[in-house]
Design a protein around this motif. Sequence first.
Motif, short mmCIF file in Angstrom:
data_model
loop_
_atom_site.label_atom_id
_atom_site.label_comp_id
_atom_site.label_asym_id
_atom_site.label_seq_id
_atom_site.Cartn_x
_atom_site.Cartn_y
_atom_site.Cartn_z
N LYS A 56 -7.19 2.65 2.92
CA LYS A 56 -7.22 1.49 3.86
C LYS A 56 -6.54 1.81 5.18
O LYS A 56 -6.29 0.93 6.00
CB LYS A 56 -6.51 0.29 3.22
CG LYS A 56 -7.25 -0.25 1.98
CD LYS A 56 -6.54 -1.47 1.43
CE LYS A 56 -7.26 -2.00 0.19
NZ LYS A 56 -6.59 -3.19 -0.35
N THR B 213 0.84 -1.22 0.00
CA THR B 213 0.00 0.00 0.00
C THR B 213 0.87 1.25 0.00
O THR B 213 0.57 2.25 -0.68
CB THR B 213 -0.93 0.00 1.23
OG1 THR B 213 -1.72 -1.19 1.19
CG2 THR B 213 -1.81 1.22 1.25
N GLU C 74 -8.18 0.50 8.37
CA GLU C 74 -7.94 -0.92 8.66
C GLU C 74 -6.58 -1.13 9.33
O GLU C 74 -6.44 -1.91 10.28
CB GLU C 74 -7.99 -1.74 7.38
CG GLU C 74 -9.37 -1.77 6.73
CD GLU C 74 -9.36 -2.56 5.43
OE1 GLU C 74 -8.38 -3.32 5.23
OE2 GLU C 74 -10.30 -2.45 4.65
N TYR C 75 -5.59 -0.39 8.79
CA TYR C 75 -4.25 -0.56 9.33
C TYR C 75 -4.10 0.08 10.70
O TYR C 75 -3.22 -0.32 11.48
CB TYR C 75 -3.21 0.01 8.36
CG TYR C 75 -3.18 -0.69 7.01
CD1 TYR C 75 -3.39 -2.07 6.95
CD2 TYR C 75 -2.92 0.00 5.83
CE1 TYR C 75 -3.36 -2.71 5.72
CE2 TYR C 75 -2.88 -0.66 4.62
CZ TYR C 75 -3.10 -2.02 4.56
OH TYR C 75 -3.07 -2.67 3.37
#
Length: 551
Positions: free
Chosen positions: A226, A204, A229-230
């Motif tokens: 994202k 990413t 999420e991380y």
Amino acid sequence: MDPRSSAHDLHRCELCETAIVQSYCDVCHVNLCKPCIGEHISDGYQKHAIVPFLERRSTLIYPKCRTHEHNKCKLLCKNCANSFICSSCTASEQHIGHTFVEVSHAYKTQKEIVMKDTEELENSISPMYEKIASDLENQLDNLDGGYEKITKTISKQGKQWHREIDIVINRMKTEISEIKVKHRDILQKHLDEIKLIQTLTKETFLTLRELEKSTEVSPVIEYSSKIIEYRQLPPKVQVKLPTLIPKPIDRNKLNTLVGEITPLSTATEEVSPLNQPNTSVRELLDEPELVATVQTAHTRLRNVTFLGKDTIWTSGESNDIKCFNINGSLLQNIKTNSGEWPIDLAVDSNGNLMYLDVSTNTVNKVNNGQTEELIRFQGWRPKQLCVTSNDDLLVTLYSDDRSQSKVVRYSGSTEKQTIQFDDKGKSLYSGNSNTKHIAENRNHDICVADWAVGAVVVVNQDGELRWRYNGHPSVAKNKVFKPWGITTDSQSRILTAEYYSHCIHILDQNGQFLRYIDNCDLEYPTGLCVDNNDNLFVCELYKGIVKEIKY
């Protein structure tokens, strides 16, 4: 050797030392020839008593009177504590009205007592003390060996405990190794998950760097973040190492677990009350008859004992003790605690089963299905047992070294009486480990079938030998007499199984042979018992059956 004292010479005169003796001085105890008599009595004839040599020591030597010094005391004064007096003393005022006895008469009476006591001391008392002393010396000689055996047993027990502890420790180590593998697997799995996320974040990050540099509109517009999420980090896995929680060592508890040393104990013998005579009379049948047969399925059937109401307990060479009714129905099956076969069975007055376990050296009692240890033997091994009319236990025992045997009476677990030797100090029973079945007769005689010596040995309730029976001469019964089981009936008759001749001997209470039972197709009879009606139950060793015989 001195020729004057040669065993082949006659007695010689003690003065001249050459002439053959002819006379004897009963006062001085000197051997004399005729020529030397004058020399010997030269100091006064009245001081000596010369008799023929063969009549030596026949003259009584009376004490001198203290009051009348020239007189000898040939009387005893009964009123003065049997004091010695002479004839002159009888006329003195001191002894007026007293009763006198001749010393020679009192001497003869006391001499008989002395001879009787001497004979008893020599032939009875001294040998018994010698036997007692010898037994004590043997016990002392064997003391170190006996205690060495106990010490070796303790060491053996210690080694067994060390082995068990090593097994426990090794099992715990194995368990720790297995836990370690699980611990590693948990951490590795979590690490693999983290590394996968790390790989995704790197990918990413590279994509974002490219987008930062790019002037293309479409990729930037289509980008989906994202980061949320991380930001949600995975839970941190915490796996604790196992720990050992050591238990404190309780030495008292450990002693109990390892074993217990019994204290020294002694026992006294008690005399049982006289037996009451049995008034009912049961005559022997002209021909014994087989009434019933019970198939027990025992391997090598050895023992049978009557429980009551046509019910019997049986055992063989397995750990099963089976209860049957006379119809052959199995009512109960008990297994020994040790897993070994019981050497003998008995039933007490309350209907409780008793059995001997030679593997544990114990008498065990079964009450309401629960087995408890009643007696544990030390230095001796049990062979057979019976329950007496007053609910004592009689047990035949042999020593660990198989050199001695004895019968011991117990009240509960308390030793009351030991029977081992006859009145001459000889052992009543063979010392080996062969069967010695035992039964109490109605007159309280104790009857033992001693296989090794081929005899029925009967003693009274005080342990005194009454008689031995070594079989009955018969053309049909010409094999070696080897009695196995033994029992008694209401008429004080004794029945014993003769193993090799396949028959039962019936004796009266005085050891007189009455008859055989040999017509019921018996094969290798072993254990015996009778019921309340004097019906006989016989074990057959190899067939595994019990036969009920009316005799």
